[in-house]
Enzyme design. Structure first.
Site, mmCIF file in Angstrom:
data_model
loop_
_atom_site.group_PDB
_atom_site.id
_atom_site.type_symbol
_atom_site.label_atom_id
_atom_site.label_comp_id
_atom_site.label_asym_id
_atom_site.label_seq_id
_atom_site.Cartn_x
_atom_site.Cartn_y
_atom_site.Cartn_z
ATOM 1 N N SER A 12 49.049 -49.083 -15.750
ATOM 2 C CA SER A 12 49.188 -47.669 -15.395
ATOM 3 C C SER A 12 47.811 -47.025 -15.292
ATOM 4 C CB SER A 12 50.023 -46.930 -16.441
ATOM 5 O OG SER A 12 50.116 -45.546 -16.144
ATOM 6 N N TYR A 49 55.058 -41.352 -26.150
ATOM 7 C CA TYR A 49 55.749 -40.093 -25.896
ATOM 8 C C TYR A 49 56.362 -39.599 -27.205
ATOM 9 C CZ TYR A 49 55.398 -41.313 -20.909
ATOM 10 O OH TYR A 49 54.938 -41.655 -19.660
ATOM 11 N N GLU A 99 69.776 -33.112 -7.680
ATOM 12 C CA GLU A 99 69.011 -32.527 -6.573
ATOM 13 C C GLU A 99 67.883 -33.453 -6.147
ATOM 14 O OE1 GLU A 99 65.808 -29.023 -6.550
ATOM 15 O OE2 GLU A 99 67.856 -28.252 -6.738
ATOM 16 N N SER A 133 54.660 -37.927 -11.986
ATOM 17 C CA SER A 133 54.322 -36.549 -11.606
ATOM 18 C C SER A 133 54.367 -36.327 -10.092
ATOM 19 C CB SER A 133 52.940 -36.166 -12.150
ATOM 20 O OG SER A 133 52.785 -34.760 -12.206
ATOM 21 N N PRO A 134 55.403 -36.821 -9.401
ATOM 22 C CA PRO A 134 55.486 -36.599 -7.947
ATOM 23 C C PRO A 134 55.694 -35.130 -7.577
ATOM 24 C CG PRO A 134 57.547 -37.494 -8.752
ATOM 25 C CD PRO A 134 56.578 -37.562 -9.901
ATOM 26 N N ALA A 156 54.112 -32.727 -9.297
ATOM 27 C CA ALA A 156 52.947 -32.045 -9.872
ATOM 28 C C ALA A 156 53.350 -31.161 -11.056
ATOM 29 C CB ALA A 156 52.218 -31.227 -8.807
ATOM 30 N N GLN A 175 69.194 -31.068 -11.980
ATOM 31 C CA GLN A 175 67.870 -31.420 -11.470
ATOM 32 C C GLN A 175 67.835 -32.883 -11.024
ATOM 33 O OE1 GLN A 175 65.690 -30.398 -15.026
ATOM 34 N NE2 GLN A 175 65.054 -28.413 -14.213
ATOM 35 N N ARG A 221 57.296 -24.613 -18.104
ATOM 36 C CA ARG A 221 56.167 -25.320 -18.691
ATOM 37 C C ARG A 221 54.871 -24.552 -18.487
ATOM 38 N NH1 ARG A 221 56.249 -31.166 -16.759
ATOM 39 N NH2 ARG A 221 58.178 -31.088 -17.951
ATOM 40 N N TRP A 232 58.521 -38.381 -20.006
ATOM 41 C CA TRP A 232 57.292 -37.728 -20.460
ATOM 42 C C TRP A 232 57.510 -36.222 -20.555
ATOM 43 C CZ3 TRP A 232 52.865 -35.808 -17.055
ATOM 44 C CH2 TRP A 232 51.763 -35.430 -17.843
#
Length: 324
Positions: free
Chosen positions: A151, A54, A293, A206-207, A209, A290, A228, A21
């Site tokens: 969802s 998407y 990590e 979106s863990p 945020a 990313q 963003r 997304w």
């Protein structure tokens, strides 16, 4: 990497999954998708999520292209149906017509013979739930999808659908994909309990945020260029987080992470994964580093005193509700 079952199924998904997304879908982003998927496999991630909506199918094409060189049995692929994919009155929703047509379209865009987990992207108030569930069951019988899921459905909607599936002897729903992070926790009220009872695993999105829980945004400062939060073209959700009280809480959480030798993103993901109802947390990434990590978050189990400290910090913005 560690793996969890998706609800009551035998399907095992990585605790960290890679989503698409707001991440992939243009020619320039294909290289990023390829690199991030390659790094995901290196880290043991086996779960890849996208949706037909998407970038109007471009997200599916990017993920499909990035996965093409990998053995199909080595990964779990999910996509979704509901949002408009055309201008016609039937080019949206969860009617049998739209589900059947969009499943075929998604298979073509993804370049695969089957979808592992097919999510109803939202609840459709204009289509009988029985019609939706029968269509999903038929797709499963045809081998085009292996598991069906939803969802952002409410607890009552999940419960109602589960009851219909039992009454009609249809295959049960396997999962739910809700938003869930330190600031958005509505699923703790009812959704987790109902999902546990009905056998649905949570695949949370979106863990972090939308990047707020990476620590890149600071109170009293403008969002860094290229992020963003600095892009006027993105959705407005992230801007609701860009308040000094919220960002001050994020700074305190960052201190907790530093004391534990973690990145803030790793702390936030470990916090999400503490919930036994969560099967996987979906991350978005534009760079391989990313992915690496975030994947390391599974190595950390937060102790009760740390969780209590986090709750104390979060209580400072307990009334905060991000725009949806």
């Amino acid at each position: 990497m560690k793996y969890r079952r998706l609800g009551n199924t035998g399907l095992k998904v990585s605790e960290i999954g890679l989503g698409s997304w707001l991440t992939y879908g243009t020619a320039a982003e294909q290289k990023a998708a390829d690199a991030c998927v390659a790094k995901a496999f290196e880290c043991g991630i086996n779960f890849f999520d996208t949706a037909n909506a998407y970038n109007r199918g471009e997200g599916e094409k990017a993920i499909g292209a990035a996965l093409r060189s990998y053995q199909r049995s080595d990964y779990v692929l999910s996509t979704k149906v509901y949002f408009p994919m055309g201008e016609g009155v039937n080019d949206r929703g969860l009617s049998r017509k739209h589900i059947m047509e969009q499943c075929e379209a998604s298979l073509r865009r993804l370049g695969t013979d089957y979808i592992d987990v097919y999510f109803c992207h939202r609840y459709d108030t204009e289509t009988p739930v029985e019609e939706t569930l029968r269509a999903l069951d038929d797709l499963t019988s045809q081998g085009k999808i292996l598991y069906s899921a939803v969802s952002e459905w409410s607890a009552s909607q999940i419960s109602h659908a589960a009851g219909i599936s039992r009454r009609l002897n249809l295959r049960p729903l396997a999962g739910n994909q809700p938003i869930y992070n330190m600031f958005e926790r509505y699923i703790e009220e009812e959704v987790l309990e109902v999902s546990s009872r009905e056998g649905l695993g949570q695949v949370v999105f979106s863990p972090l945020a939308q990047g707020i829980l990476t620590g890149k945004y600071k109170p009293g400062q403008q969002p860094p260029a290229g992020t963003r939060g600095a892009d006027d073209a993105v959705n407005g959700v992230i801007r609701s987080y860009l308040r000094d009280d919220v960002l001050s809480v994020v700074a305190e959480l960052d201190e907790v992470a530093s004391e534990l030798g973690l990145k803030l993103s790793q702390l936030a993901l470990a916090w999400v994964l503490r919930q036994p109802g969560v099967s996987s947390a979906l991350i978005g990434a534009s760079k391989p580093e990313q992915v690496e990590e975030n994947a390391r978050a599974v190595d950390h189990t937060l102790q009760p005193d740390t969780l209590e400290r986090i709750e104390g910090i979060l209580r400072q913005v307990a009334g905060f509700a991000p725009a949806r």
